[in-house]
Design an enzyme around this catalytic site. Structure first.
Site, PDB file in Angstrom:
ATOM      1  CE  LYS A 138       1.300   6.132  -0.864  1.00 50.97           C
ATOM      2  NZ  LYS A 138       1.404   5.150   0.243  1.00 50.97           N
TER       3      LYS A 138
ATOM      4  CE1 TYR B  74      -4.068   4.455   1.107  1.00 51.39           C
ATOM      5  CE2 TYR B  74      -4.000   6.798   1.616  1.00 51.39           C
ATOM      6  CZ  TYR B  74      -3.484   5.687   0.960  1.00 51.39           C
ATOM      7  OH  TYR B  74      -2.383   5.822   0.146  1.00 51.39           O
TER       8      TYR B  74
ATOM      9  CG  PHE C  69      -0.693   1.607   9.187  1.00 51.30           C
ATOM     10  CD1 PHE C  69      -1.305   2.091   8.045  1.00 51.30           C
ATOM     11  CD2 PHE C  69      -0.582   0.223   9.350  1.00 51.30           C
ATOM     12  CE1 PHE C  69      -1.791   1.244   7.064  1.00 51.30           C
ATOM     13  CE2 PHE C  69      -1.070  -0.639   8.365  1.00 51.30           C
ATOM     14  CZ  PHE C  69      -1.677  -0.124   7.223  1.00 51.30           C
TER      15      PHE C  69
ATOM     16  NE  ARG D 255       0.017  -5.143  -6.881  1.00 47.55           N
ATOM     17  CZ  ARG D 255      -0.196  -4.670  -5.661  1.00 47.55           C
ATOM     18  NH1 ARG D 255      -0.777  -3.487  -5.505  1.00 47.55           N
ATOM     19  NH2 ARG D 255       0.157  -5.361  -4.601  1.00 47.55           N
TER      20      ARG D 255
ATOM     21  CB  THR E  48       4.089  -2.154   0.570  1.00 48.06           C
ATOM     22  OG1 THR E  48       3.059  -2.607  -0.312  1.00 48.06           O
ATOM     23  CG2 THR E  48       3.546  -1.055   1.465  1.00 48.06           C
TER      24      THR E  48
ATOM     25  CG  ASN F 167       4.766   3.516   0.292  1.00 46.22           C
ATOM     26  OD1 ASN F 167       4.083   4.525   0.190  1.00 46.22           O
ATOM     27  ND2 ASN F 167       4.246   2.309   0.251  1.00 46.22           N
TER      28      ASN F 167
ATOM     29  CG  HIS G 211      -2.163   4.068  -3.737  1.00 48.40           C
ATOM     30  ND1 HIS G 211      -2.430   3.024  -2.908  1.00 48.40           N
ATOM     31  CD2 HIS G 211      -3.164   4.099  -4.652  1.00 48.40           C
ATOM     32  CE1 HIS G 211      -3.559   2.438  -3.293  1.00 48.40           C
ATOM     33  NE2 HIS G 211      -4.024   3.073  -4.347  1.00 48.40           N
TER      34      HIS G 211
ATOM     35  CD  GLU H 147      -7.375   2.483  -5.265  1.00 49.42           C
ATOM     36  OE1 GLU H 147      -7.230   1.834  -4.210  1.00 49.42           O
ATOM     37  OE2 GLU H 147      -6.472   2.574  -6.123  1.00 49.42           O
TER      38      GLU H 147
HETATM   39  P1  CMP Z   1      -0.718   2.294  -0.055  1.00 50.93           P
HETATM   40  O1  CMP Z   1      -0.576   1.466  -1.276  1.00 50.93           O
HETATM   41  O2  CMP Z   1      -0.931   3.753  -0.286  1.00 50.93           O
HETATM   42  O3  CMP Z   1      -1.922   1.735   0.814  1.00 50.93           O
HETATM   43  C1  CMP Z   1      -1.930   1.754   2.219  1.00 50.93           C
HETATM   44  C2  CMP Z   1      -0.692   2.362   2.773  1.00 50.93           C
HETATM   45  O4  CMP Z   1      -0.493   2.185   4.151  1.00 50.93           O
HETATM   46  C3  CMP Z   1       0.507   1.703   2.146  1.00 50.93           C
HETATM   47  O5  CMP Z   1       0.612   2.129   0.806  1.00 50.93           O
HETATM   48  C4  CMP Z   1       1.627   2.135   3.074  1.00 50.93           C
HETATM   49  O6  CMP Z   1       2.264   3.327   2.657  1.00 50.93           O
HETATM   50  C5  CMP Z   1       0.878   2.392   4.354  1.00 50.93           C
HETATM   51  N1  CMP Z   1       1.359   1.452   5.378  1.00 50.93           N
HETATM   52  C6  CMP Z   1       1.334   0.120   5.309  1.00 50.93           C
HETATM   53  N2  CMP Z   1       1.869  -0.411   6.425  1.00 50.93           N
HETATM   54  C7  CMP Z   1       2.249   0.630   7.198  1.00 50.93           C
HETATM   55  C8  CMP Z   1       2.873   0.729   8.443  1.00 50.93           C
HETATM   56  N3  CMP Z   1       3.208  -0.355   9.145  1.00 50.93           N
HETATM   57  N4  CMP Z   1       3.089   1.962   8.919  1.00 50.93           N
HETATM   58  C9  CMP Z   1       2.732   3.064   8.215  1.00 50.93           C
HETATM   59  N5  CMP Z   1       2.141   3.027   7.019  1.00 50.93           N
HETATM   60  C10 CMP Z   1       1.914   1.808   6.508  1.00 50.93           C
END
Ligand code: CMP
Length: 139
Positions: free
Chosen positions: A10, A50, A58, A86, A92, A113, A116, A127
């Protein structure tokens, strides 16, 4: 079984020059890179990717973040590849991630984070198809 999964390095990670360190974690865990490209996602691409999250509070923040800098999209392959990826990524929320995982070491927050990874075989297939043609998968 040998499984393929979809991965994104990311914007928070590409921006901090962590691409190589993250790829090393995948490879050290026995995941092989069968496809890889650096792209700057369009808003439409990120919203489509997404789409399952579009009702979440969010969503806007997530899309803005994912198009803020380039990302590296990859297909990783390995024995139990989805679960293995994972495991290497960690939880996450980096605050809940185990020691040694990518998110524990590099992630800044639940949104920023660093990586993904697909959560199941069906989503992995979808995906992968969203970003790669069959000809780009070089196993
Ligand atoms: P990802 O696996 O890319 O899939 C959805 C993403 O939403 C997840 O990783 C997080 O990075 C993001 N996400 C989940 N919860 C929150 C949150 N509370 N605020 C911002 N981003 C979020």
């Amino acid at each position: 079984a040998l499984e393929r999964t979809f991965s994104i390095i990311k914007p928070d990670a590409t921006k901090r020059n962590l691409t190589g360190k993250i790829i090393a974690k995948f490879e050290d865990a026995g995941l092989r890179i069968v496809a890889s490209k650096r792209i700057h996602m369009s808003r439409e691409q990120a919203e489509g990717f997404y789409a399952v999250h579009k009702e979440r509070p969010f969503f806007g923040e997530l899309v803005d973040f994912m198009i803020s800098e380039p990302v590296v999209v990859q297909v990783l392959e390995g024995e139990n590849g989805i679960a293995k990826n994972r495991e290497v990524m960690g939880a996450t929320n980096p605050a809940e991630a185990d020691a040694g995982t990518i998110r524990k070491e590099f992630a800044l927050s639940i949104g920023e984070n660093s990586v993904h990874g697909s959560d199941a075989p069906e989503t992995a297939a979808e995906e992968i198809k969203y970003f790669f043609s069959d000809a780009e998968l070089v196993g």
